[in-house]
Write an enzyme that holds these catalytic residues in place. Structure first.
Site, PDB file in Angstrom:
ATOM      1  N   SER A   9      49.249  49.568  -5.119  1.00  0.00           N
ATOM      2  CA  SER A   9      48.928  48.548  -4.110  1.00  0.00           C
ATOM      3  C   SER A   9      47.443  48.229  -4.203  1.00  0.00           C
ATOM      4  O   SER A   9      46.593  49.091  -3.955  1.00  0.00           O
ATOM      5  CB  SER A   9      49.242  49.072  -2.711  1.00  0.00           C
ATOM      6  OG  SER A   9      48.589  48.238  -1.771  1.00  0.00           O
ATOM      7  N   HIS A  34      51.459  45.628  -6.834  1.00  0.00           N
ATOM      8  CA  HIS A  34      51.912  45.405  -5.450  1.00  0.00           C
ATOM      9  C   HIS A  34      50.806  44.685  -4.688  1.00  0.00           C
ATOM     10  O   HIS A  34      49.670  45.143  -4.615  1.00  0.00           O
ATOM     11  CB  HIS A  34      52.250  46.739  -4.792  1.00  0.00           C
ATOM     12  CG  HIS A  34      52.862  46.595  -3.437  1.00  0.00           C
ATOM     13  ND1 HIS A  34      54.175  46.233  -3.246  1.00  0.00           N
ATOM     14  CD2 HIS A  34      52.341  46.760  -2.192  1.00  0.00           C
ATOM     15  CE1 HIS A  34      54.438  46.180  -1.943  1.00  0.00           C
ATOM     16  NE2 HIS A  34      53.327  46.493  -1.286  1.00  0.00           N
ATOM     17  N   ASP A  36      49.678  43.033  -1.196  1.00  0.00           N
ATOM     18  CA  ASP A  36      49.939  43.049   0.246  1.00  0.00           C
ATOM     19  C   ASP A  36      49.295  41.862   0.949  1.00  0.00           C
ATOM     20  O   ASP A  36      48.074  41.720   0.948  1.00  0.00           O
ATOM     21  CB  ASP A  36      49.386  44.343   0.846  1.00  0.00           C
ATOM     22  CG  ASP A  36      50.239  45.544   0.504  1.00  0.00           C
ATOM     23  OD1 ASP A  36      51.457  45.494   0.792  1.00  0.00           O
ATOM     24  OD2 ASP A  36      49.701  46.520  -0.056  1.00  0.00           O
ATOM     25  N   MET A  38      48.648  40.097   4.471  1.00  0.00           N
ATOM     26  CA  MET A  38      48.627  40.347   5.923  1.00  0.00           C
ATOM     27  C   MET A  38      47.929  39.195   6.629  1.00  0.00           C
ATOM     28  O   MET A  38      46.937  38.659   6.121  1.00  0.00           O
ATOM     29  CB  MET A  38      47.884  41.652   6.214  1.00  0.00           C
ATOM     30  CG  MET A  38      48.465  42.848   5.474  1.00  0.00           C
ATOM     31  SD  MET A  38      47.665  44.372   5.977  1.00  0.00           S
ATOM     32  CE  MET A  38      48.360  45.532   4.808  1.00  0.00           C
ATOM     33  N   HIS A  68      54.263  41.368  -1.203  1.00  0.00           N
ATOM     34  CA  HIS A  68      54.827  41.923   0.038  1.00  0.00           C
ATOM     35  C   HIS A  68      54.236  41.121   1.195  1.00  0.00           C
ATOM     36  O   HIS A  68      53.076  41.297   1.553  1.00  0.00           O
ATOM     37  CB  HIS A  68      54.450  43.412   0.111  1.00  0.00           C
ATOM     38  CG  HIS A  68      54.798  44.072   1.408  1.00  0.00           C
ATOM     39  ND1 HIS A  68      54.329  45.319   1.754  1.00  0.00           N
ATOM     40  CD2 HIS A  68      55.587  43.673   2.442  1.00  0.00           C
ATOM     41  CE1 HIS A  68      54.812  45.655   2.948  1.00  0.00           C
ATOM     42  NE2 HIS A  68      55.559  44.662   3.382  1.00  0.00           N
ATOM     43  N   MET A  70      53.570  40.284   4.794  1.00  0.00           N
ATOM     44  CA  MET A  70      53.554  40.762   6.186  1.00  0.00           C
ATOM     45  C   MET A  70      52.988  39.621   7.002  1.00  0.00           C
ATOM     46  O   MET A  70      51.854  39.672   7.502  1.00  0.00           O
ATOM     47  CB  MET A  70      52.690  42.029   6.283  1.00  0.00           C
ATOM     48  CG  MET A  70      53.360  43.248   5.662  1.00  0.00           C
ATOM     49  SD  MET A  70      52.210  44.575   5.249  1.00  0.00           S
ATOM     50  CE  MET A  70      51.679  44.042   3.621  1.00  0.00           C
ATOM     51  N   MET A 139      59.599  50.709   4.213  1.00  0.00           N
ATOM     52  CA  MET A 139      58.259  51.135   4.614  1.00  0.00           C
ATOM     53  C   MET A 139      58.337  52.573   5.111  1.00  0.00           C
ATOM     54  O   MET A 139      59.145  52.900   5.986  1.00  0.00           O
ATOM     55  CB  MET A 139      57.732  50.265   5.771  1.00  0.00           C
ATOM     56  CG  MET A 139      57.482  48.803   5.447  1.00  0.00           C
ATOM     57  SD  MET A 139      56.322  48.522   4.109  1.00  0.00           S
ATOM     58  CE  MET A 139      54.835  49.315   4.723  1.00  0.00           C
ATOM     59  N   ASP A 177      57.179  52.271   0.198  1.00  0.00           N
ATOM     60  CA  ASP A 177      55.799  51.822   0.391  1.00  0.00           C
ATOM     61  C   ASP A 177      55.174  52.542   1.573  1.00  0.00           C
ATOM     62  O   ASP A 177      55.609  52.365   2.713  1.00  0.00           O
ATOM     63  CB  ASP A 177      55.816  50.299   0.627  1.00  0.00           C
ATOM     64  CG  ASP A 177      54.425  49.689   0.742  1.00  0.00           C
ATOM     65  OD1 ASP A 177      53.426  50.422   0.574  1.00  0.00           O
ATOM     66  OD2 ASP A 177      54.350  48.464   0.987  1.00  0.00           O
TER      67      ASP A 177
HETATM   68  C1  DX5 Z   1      50.836  48.865   4.196  1.00  0.00           C
HETATM   69  C2  DX5 Z   1      51.044  48.264   2.819  1.00  0.00           C
HETATM   70  C3  DX5 Z   1      51.027  49.230   1.715  1.00  0.00           C
HETATM   71  C4  DX5 Z   1      49.752  50.008   1.576  1.00  0.00           C
HETATM   72  C5  DX5 Z   1      50.133  51.376   1.099  1.00  0.00           C
HETATM   73  O1  DX5 Z   1      51.100  47.898   5.154  1.00  0.00           O
HETATM   74  O2  DX5 Z   1      52.270  47.575   2.755  1.00  0.00           O
HETATM   75  O3  DX5 Z   1      51.392  48.622   0.474  1.00  0.00           O
HETATM   76  O4  DX5 Z   1      48.829  49.477   0.668  1.00  0.00           O
HETATM   77  O5  DX5 Z   1      49.003  52.157   1.089  1.00  0.00           O
HETATM   78  P1  DX5 Z   1      49.067  53.714   0.883  1.00  0.00           P
HETATM   79  O6  DX5 Z   1      49.726  53.976  -0.439  1.00  0.00           O
HETATM   80  O7  DX5 Z   1      47.637  54.095   0.931  1.00  0.00           O
HETATM   81  O8  DX5 Z   1      49.881  54.274   2.029  1.00  0.00           O
HETATM   82 ZN    ZN Z   2      52.986  46.854   0.759  1.00  0.00          ZN
END
Ligand code: DX5
Ligand code: ZN
Length: 230
Positions: A9, A34, A36, A38, A68, A70, A139, A177
């Site tokens: 990620s 990956h 992310d 947000m 991903h 969010m 998750m 994840d």
């Molecule tokens: C959290 C993300 C993850 C995050 C995971 O909302 O979706 O992808 O980066 O991070 P680690 O591996 O540090 O838990």
């Molecule tokens: Zn993620």
């Protein structure tokens, strides 16, 4: 059973030199990126959008990019990510008013589709759309931040999701994840996952952007997984 894929990620990468970080982690043996997204609305954090995805493609990244989302709403941004070079686009069912439509939209844009399940979100969202997903993402932390601890109840949920996928006979990846590290990845594989997101576990403390550390940690993950037969 599908081959195991390691998906760093980039949330925990050094954003000031993101292209280099992605090159280094892929050269160290990672399989997919990956990504992310947000929005400070669906989750209380704000990260990166289609421009950054597109910049990674222009930089020369050819590995699959696993977006991903969010975000809420979902549909508006899907075509932008498809144009930006996303391979997978996954979203949280609570964030879409019309889950079936969003899944069709993602595939219609030429991407692979997936649903993401928060720790308290039931897998029953899959019941009538199993044939429209390429990825189920569980998750193992509440979304929004890297560096949280793996929630143990996710192990049973993984076993349940693995059974559902196997019974469907469909080609669907099972991704995990949150809080994934070299020391718990074997147990996670044994519970049924085949795609492993790791942010702080790969880019996190001590790595200091040293690409050789990425080699070491990814090798440790593969060695740990090699001990598990499914
Ligand atoms: C959290 C993300 C993850 C995050 C995971 O909302 O979706 O992808 O980066 O991070 P680690 O591996 O540090 O838990
Ligand atoms: Zn993620």
């Amino acid at each position: 059973m599908a081959e195991d894929l390691i998906a760093p990620s980039i949330l925990s990468a050094d954003f000031a030199k993101l292209g280099e970080e992605v090159d280094n982690v892929l050269a160290a043996g990672a399989d997919i990126v990956h990504f992310d997204v947000m929005d400070n609305h669906y989750v209380p954090n704000l990260t990166i959008g289609p421009l950054v995805c597109s910049a990674l493609r222009k930089h020369g990244v050819t590995a699959p990019i696993d977006v991903h989302l969010m975000v809420d709403p979902v549909d508006r941004i899907v075509p932008d990510f498809a144009k930006a070079g996303a391979t997978y686009i996954t979203f949280h069912p609570e964030a879409s008013n019309h889950i079936d439509r969003t899944l069709q939209l993602i595939r219609g844009e030429g991407c692979k589709s997936g649903l993401v399940f928060n720790p308290a979100t039931p897998l029953s969202y899959l019941d009538y759309v199993m044939d429209k997903v390429d990825m189920v993402l569980l998750m193992s932390v509440n979304p929004g931040f890297g560096g949280q601890s793996f929630i143990p109840a996710t192990m049973d949920k993984l076993r349940q999701a693995r059974r559902m996928i196997d019974e469907s006979g469909l080609d669907i990846r099972l991704e995990i994840d949150g809080g994934v590290k070299a020391d718990n990845i074997a147990e996670i594989k044994a519970a049924g996952a085949d795609t492993y997101v790791s942010g702080s576990g790969i880019f996190g403390k001590g790595n200091d952007g040293d690409p050789h550390r990425y080699d070491t940690i990814i090798r440790q993950m593969r060695e740990a997984m090699a001990a598990v037969s499914r």
